[in-house]
Design a protein around this motif. Structure first.
Motif, PDB file in Angstrom:
ATOM      1  N   ARG A 217       0.835  -1.192   0.000  1.00  0.00           N
ATOM      2  CA  ARG A 217       0.000   0.000   0.000  1.00  0.00           C
ATOM      3  C   ARG A 217       0.873   1.246   0.000  1.00  0.00           C
ATOM      4  NH1 ARG A 217      -0.844  -1.900   5.647  1.00  0.00           N
ATOM      5  NH2 ARG A 217      -0.172  -0.329   7.155  1.00  0.00           N
ATOM      6  N   GLY A 218       0.253   2.395  -0.253  1.00  0.00           N
ATOM      7  CA  GLY A 218       0.972   3.654  -0.336  1.00  0.00           C
ATOM      8  C   GLY A 218       1.306   4.218   1.034  1.00  0.00           C
ATOM      9  N   ASP A 219       2.165   3.542   1.758  1.00  0.00           N
ATOM     10  CA  ASP A 219       2.553   3.958   3.110  1.00  0.00           C
ATOM     11  C   ASP A 219       3.975   3.465   3.345  1.00  0.00           C
ATOM     12  OD1 ASP A 219       2.959   4.348   5.832  1.00  0.00           O
ATOM     13  OD2 ASP A 219       0.907   3.836   6.360  1.00  0.00           O
ATOM     14  N   LEU A 220       4.951   4.362   3.226  1.00  0.00           N
ATOM     15  CA  LEU A 220       6.347   3.965   3.388  1.00  0.00           C
ATOM     16  C   LEU A 220       6.648   3.485   4.799  1.00  0.00           C
ATOM     17  CD1 LEU A 220       8.347   6.691   1.427  1.00  0.00           C
ATOM     18  CD2 LEU A 220       7.979   4.305   0.783  1.00  0.00           C
ATOM     19  N   VAL A 221       5.900   3.979   5.773  1.00  0.00           N
ATOM     20  CA  VAL A 221       6.198   3.655   7.163  1.00  0.00           C
ATOM     21  C   VAL A 221       5.574   2.327   7.560  1.00  0.00           C
ATOM     22  CG1 VAL A 221       5.968   4.401   9.561  1.00  0.00           C
ATOM     23  CG2 VAL A 221       6.456   6.079   7.777  1.00  0.00           C
ATOM     24  N   TYR A 222       4.256   2.204   7.404  1.00  0.00           N
ATOM     25  CA  TYR A 222       3.568   1.014   7.888  1.00  0.00           C
ATOM     26  C   TYR A 222       3.321  -0.030   6.804  1.00  0.00           C
ATOM     27  CZ  TYR A 222       2.915   3.700  12.122  1.00  0.00           C
ATOM     28  OH  TYR A 222       3.142   4.433  13.265  1.00  0.00           O
ATOM     29  N   GLY A 223       3.745   0.249   5.586  1.00  0.00           N
ATOM     30  CA  GLY A 223       3.708  -0.752   4.543  1.00  0.00           C
ATOM     31  C   GLY A 223       4.990  -1.566   4.537  1.00  0.00           C
ATOM     32  N   ALA A 224       5.375  -2.045   3.344  1.00  0.00           N
ATOM     33  CA  ALA A 224       6.510  -2.964   3.256  1.00  0.00           C
ATOM     34  C   ALA A 224       7.863  -2.255   3.379  1.00  0.00           C
ATOM     35  CB  ALA A 224       6.449  -3.720   1.932  1.00  0.00           C
ATOM     36  N   PHE A 225       7.954  -0.999   2.939  1.00  0.00           N
ATOM     37  CA  PHE A 225       9.280  -0.415   2.728  1.00  0.00           C
ATOM     38  C   PHE A 225      10.125  -0.325   3.994  1.00  0.00           C
ATOM     39  CE2 PHE A 225      12.349   3.017   2.391  1.00  0.00           C
ATOM     40  CZ  PHE A 225      13.070   2.595   1.296  1.00  0.00           C
ATOM     41  N   LYS A 226       9.593   0.242   5.069  1.00  0.00           N
ATOM     42  CA  LYS A 226      10.393   0.406   6.285  1.00  0.00           C
ATOM     43  C   LYS A 226      10.835  -0.946   6.849  1.00  0.00           C
ATOM     44  CE  LYS A 226      10.671   4.880   7.498  1.00  0.00           C
ATOM     45  NZ  LYS A 226      11.852   5.596   8.008  1.00  0.00           N
ATOM     46  N   ASN A 227       9.959  -1.950   6.702  1.00  0.00           N
ATOM     47  CA  ASN A 227      10.332  -3.279   7.168  1.00  0.00           C
ATOM     48  C   ASN A 227      11.479  -3.845   6.339  1.00  0.00           C
ATOM     49  OD1 ASN A 227       8.162  -4.191   9.270  1.00  0.00           O
ATOM     50  ND2 ASN A 227       7.003  -3.177   7.661  1.00  0.00           N
ATOM     51  N   ILE A 228      11.358  -3.731   5.018  1.00  0.00           N
ATOM     52  CA  ILE A 228      12.427  -4.224   4.143  1.00  0.00           C
ATOM     53  C   ILE A 228      13.724  -3.469   4.415  1.00  0.00           C
ATOM     54  CG2 ILE A 228      13.172  -4.277   1.727  1.00  0.00           C
ATOM     55  CD1 ILE A 228      10.248  -4.988   1.022  1.00  0.00           C
ATOM     56  N   ALA A 229      13.631  -2.158   4.627  1.00  0.00           N
ATOM     57  CA  ALA A 229      14.827  -1.373   4.939  1.00  0.00           C
ATOM     58  C   ALA A 229      15.486  -1.866   6.231  1.00  0.00           C
ATOM     59  CB  ALA A 229      14.465   0.106   5.047  1.00  0.00           C
ATOM     60  N   SER A 230      14.662  -2.213   7.228  1.00  0.00           N
ATOM     61  CA  SER A 230      15.236  -2.724   8.481  1.00  0.00           C
ATOM     62  C   SER A 230      15.922  -4.064   8.256  1.00  0.00           C
ATOM     63  CB  SER A 230      14.151  -2.851   9.556  1.00  0.00           C
ATOM     64  OG  SER A 230      13.264  -3.913   9.282  1.00  0.00           O
ATOM     65  N   TYR A 231      15.380  -4.920   7.353  1.00  0.00           N
ATOM     66  CA  TYR A 231      16.042  -6.183   7.043  1.00  0.00           C
ATOM     67  C   TYR A 231      17.433  -5.945   6.464  1.00  0.00           C
ATOM     68  CZ  TYR A 231      11.184  -7.957   7.170  1.00  0.00           C
ATOM     69  OH  TYR A 231       9.895  -8.253   7.528  1.00  0.00           O
ATOM     70  N   PHE A 232      17.558  -4.902   5.638  1.00  0.00           N
ATOM     71  CA  PHE A 232      18.857  -4.578   5.045  1.00  0.00           C
ATOM     72  C   PHE A 232      19.805  -3.899   6.036  1.00  0.00           C
ATOM     73  CE2 PHE A 232      16.714  -5.210   0.942  1.00  0.00           C
ATOM     74  CZ  PHE A 232      17.717  -5.867   0.237  1.00  0.00           C
ATOM     75  N   GLY A 233      19.295  -3.501   7.192  1.00  0.00           N
ATOM     76  CA  GLY A 233      20.143  -2.883   8.203  1.00  0.00           C
ATOM     77  C   GLY A 233      20.005  -1.386   8.316  1.00  0.00           C
ATOM     78  N   ALA A 234      18.992  -0.803   7.656  1.00  0.00           N
ATOM     79  CA  ALA A 234      18.788   0.645   7.732  1.00  0.00           C
ATOM     80  C   ALA A 234      18.358   1.043   9.141  1.00  0.00           C
ATOM     81  CB  ALA A 234      17.735   1.091   6.724  1.00  0.00           C
ATOM     82  N   PRO A 235      18.706   2.244   9.573  1.00  0.00           N
ATOM     83  CA  PRO A 235      18.259   2.707  10.892  1.00  0.00           C
ATOM     84  C   PRO A 235      16.779   3.051  10.885  1.00  0.00           C
ATOM     85  CG  PRO A 235      19.458   4.456   9.761  1.00  0.00           C
ATOM     86  CD  PRO A 235      19.571   3.237   8.902  1.00  0.00           C
ATOM     87  N   ASN A 236      16.255   3.274  12.055  1.00  0.00           N
ATOM     88  CA  ASN A 236      14.849   3.643  12.225  1.00  0.00           C
ATOM     89  C   ASN A 236      14.749   5.166  12.245  1.00  0.00           C
ATOM     90  OD1 ASN A 236      12.230   4.129  13.049  1.00  0.00           O
ATOM     91  ND2 ASN A 236      12.235   2.625  14.677  1.00  0.00           N
ATOM     92  N   ASN A 237      14.416   5.760  11.111  1.00  0.00           N
ATOM     93  CA  ASN A 237      14.305   7.218  10.933  1.00  0.00           C
ATOM     94  C   ASN A 237      15.663   7.910  10.975  1.00  0.00           C
ATOM     95  OD1 ASN A 237      11.498   7.047  10.703  1.00  0.00           O
ATOM     96  ND2 ASN A 237      11.224   7.241  12.915  1.00  0.00           N
ATOM     97  N   TRP A 238      16.408   7.686  12.056  1.00  0.00           N
ATOM     98  CA  TRP A 238      17.737   8.284  12.191  1.00  0.00           C
ATOM     99  C   TRP A 238      18.716   7.221  12.673  1.00  0.00           C
ATOM    100  CZ3 TRP A 238      19.063  13.502  11.264  1.00  0.00           C
ATOM    101  CH2 TRP A 238      17.990  14.310  10.891  1.00  0.00           C
ATOM    102  N   GLY A 239      19.965   7.357  12.211  1.00  0.00           N
ATOM    103  CA  GLY A 239      21.000   6.415  12.632  1.00  0.00           C
ATOM    104  C   GLY A 239      22.204   7.138  13.186  1.00  0.00           C
TER     105      GLY A 239
END
Length: 514
Positions: A217-239
């Motif tokens: 769905r069109g939601d970067l935060v609660y859709g797939a994107f933030k979760n996938i980013a966390s799998y890759f090791g991205a920080p949560n909003n700020w690192g």
């Protein structure tokens, strides 16, 4: 007109109707206070506690729970129920006018509201951290990680009301996996292979290639994107880097997540209209069998029911631990839905503050917690004493919504339950276990307790630049250079000031904790 009349009845003057009820019966005592009759002295009058609470329904609740609550806690409560859609404005107006209750609820979206931050800075609210050791139930159940996220300048000013640190996970069609002879995904590569199989290998067995791997769905935060980013090791909003705090979209892990999502889009493994798909549409299309996976806030229990109404053979399962370059990680929130702050304008003395904190301590006692969670035994639920479980009366659901749920939503601070629902399904239990496990691997936002003036003023506007650029990259409308240009626009528009201000706050916070 009818809805407006409800709001009028809920709010008068500065937006407040004080609902009063008398205290009666036996109750808990504040720490160190003797129960009636133990000392031979007359029992002191019940302390009066005014509160401003968020109302998530059209009308304020009836007084049924209020009367019981006062009796159990030996208090006289005056509650201002303010509708959620106007709560922020009423809160800011009350702060500006100085007409504050003894306990003011601040929603999570408002904890960094300028009026709240300025109030903390100017000494408008009590710092309650030094007093909390006097309250055994608060001390026992307060989570130090969440408390730090909810702090101001490294100090505890509020009692948070708890929300899961992460309800994020993967929901997938297990019957499709079984039909294709695949195992549940355990890594990023597994996710890709499962999505490819769900798209191309006819997982529903209808002889047509008419399914997607992922429905988003069109939601970067609660859709797939933030979760996938966390799998890759991205920080949560700020690192945190050697150079200090940086926004997540300036990290290589964020770029990897964008490339992965772009690959899914280019290979048609995801619904092509995901940017304009709503949460409701996403869940409905998943229920209808259009796709085999959602990566989002887990709603598998209700989803299982909805899917099986259409296809009795369908089976939904969940996963949360996905192996990535930095191990198993999941995107998480601060763990709280807001705070109760305690204004000095209405709480004049330490003794008065201790009385208010005693009330919040008593909310965590077993009988009070059961009241706020389930209501009144015999009216709202039946107790199975042998199992220690609760059975809700189906024909009193409307009554519970009207009388119990507003108090449960507003006053159940920490997430504890002395009694469990008898009707809890196997999937609900599995989701609860997953939420508890997520707390072990959830990625925290290091800026949760920090404040930036520029971010408060322009943060939403600037975030739109990044959200739009992320979507444009995934959809192939811009490349890496185009994305970098949008990041520069973010920096010029105020982003560099946000970085500087948050790093300054972070340095001060580290200094305070030494």
């Amino acid at each position: 007109m009818r809805k407006n009349s409800h709001i009028v009845r809920a709010i008068t003057g500065l937006g407040i109707v004080w609902l009063l009820a008398a205290a009666s019966g036996c109750a808990l005592s504040p720490p160190g206070q003797a129960q009636s009759g133990e000392s031979g002295e007359a029992e002191p009058p019940a302390p009066e506690i005014s509160m401003m609470l968020v109302l998530n329904q059209e009308e304020p609740p009836q007084d049924t729970i209020l009367q019981q609550l006062q009796a159990m806690t030996k208090t006289k409560l005056s509650i201002a129920w303010v509708p959620d859609n106007i709560y922020t404005d009423k809160m800011a107006a009350a702060i500006a006018a100085g007409t504050l209750p003894k306990a003011m609820q601040v929603k999570a979206v408002d904890v960094k509201h300028p009026s709240v931050i300025n109030g903390v800075r100017s000494g408008l609210f009590w710092e309650i951290g030094p007093y909390l050791k006097e309250y055994p139930l608060i001390s026992r159940y307060m989570n130090p990680v969440i408390a730090d996220n909810a702090a101001y300048y490294g100090k505890t000013y509020g009692i948070y009301w708890e929300r899961p640190q992460s309800r994020q996970g993967i929901q997938y069609r297990k019957d499709w996996l079984d039909r294709l002879g695949l195992a549940p995904p355990r890594s990023i590569d597994d996710i890709y292979e499962v999505l490819k199989a769900f798209t191309h290998r006819d997982p529903d067995g209808n002889g047509r290639q008419d399914t997607y791997g992922l429905i988003d769905r069109g939601d970067l935060v609660y859709g797939a994107f933030k979760n996938i980013a966390s799998y890759f090791g991205a920080p949560n909003n700020w690192g945190l880097t050697d150079g200090g705090l940086v926004p997540d979209f300036m990290t290589p892990e964020y770029a990897q997540a964008m490339k992965f999502m772009k690959k899914l889009y280019e290979e048609k493994l995801i619904n092509p209209d995901f940017t304009v798909t709503s949460k409701t549409q996403q869940e409905e299309r998943f229920a209808q069998g259009e796709a085999g996976m959602m990566i989002s806030n887990v709603v598998a229990s209700s989803m299982q029911y909805r899917i099986q109404k259409l296809n009795p053979e369908a089976v939904v399962d969940i996963a949360n631990r996905i192996q990535g370059p930095k191990g198993e990680r999941i995107w998480g929130g601060g763990g709280f839905g807001g705070l109760f702050l305690f204004p000095k304008a209405s709480i004049k003395t330490e003794a008065e503050l201790r009385g208010v904190l005693a009330f919040f301590n008593n909310l965590l006692a077993e009988d009070v917690n059961n009241l706020l969670t389930y209501g009144i035994e015999g009216r709202h639920y039946q107790l199975n004493g042998g199992r220690g479980t609760v059975k809700i009366f189906p024909d009193t659901q409307t009554l519970r919504e009207r009388e119990v749920e507003p108090y449960a939503n507003a006053l159940r601070t920490f997430d504890i339950r002395y009694l469990q629902l008898e009707e809890t399904s196997e999937m609900q239990s599995k989701i609860q276990s997953m939420i508890q496990d997520n707390a072990e691997i959830a990625v925290q936002d290091p800026t949760a307790a920090l404040f930036s003036e520029t971010q408060a003023e322009k943060g939403a506007e600037l975030q739109t630049i990044i959200s739009d650029a992320t979507y444009m990259y995934i959809l192939g409308k811009i490349d890496e250079q185009g994305f970098a240009k949008e990041v520069e626009a973010w920096r010029r528009g105020g982003g560099d000031r946000i970085i500087a201000e948050l790093n300054g706050e972070y340095a001060q916070l580290k200094q305070t904790k030494r």
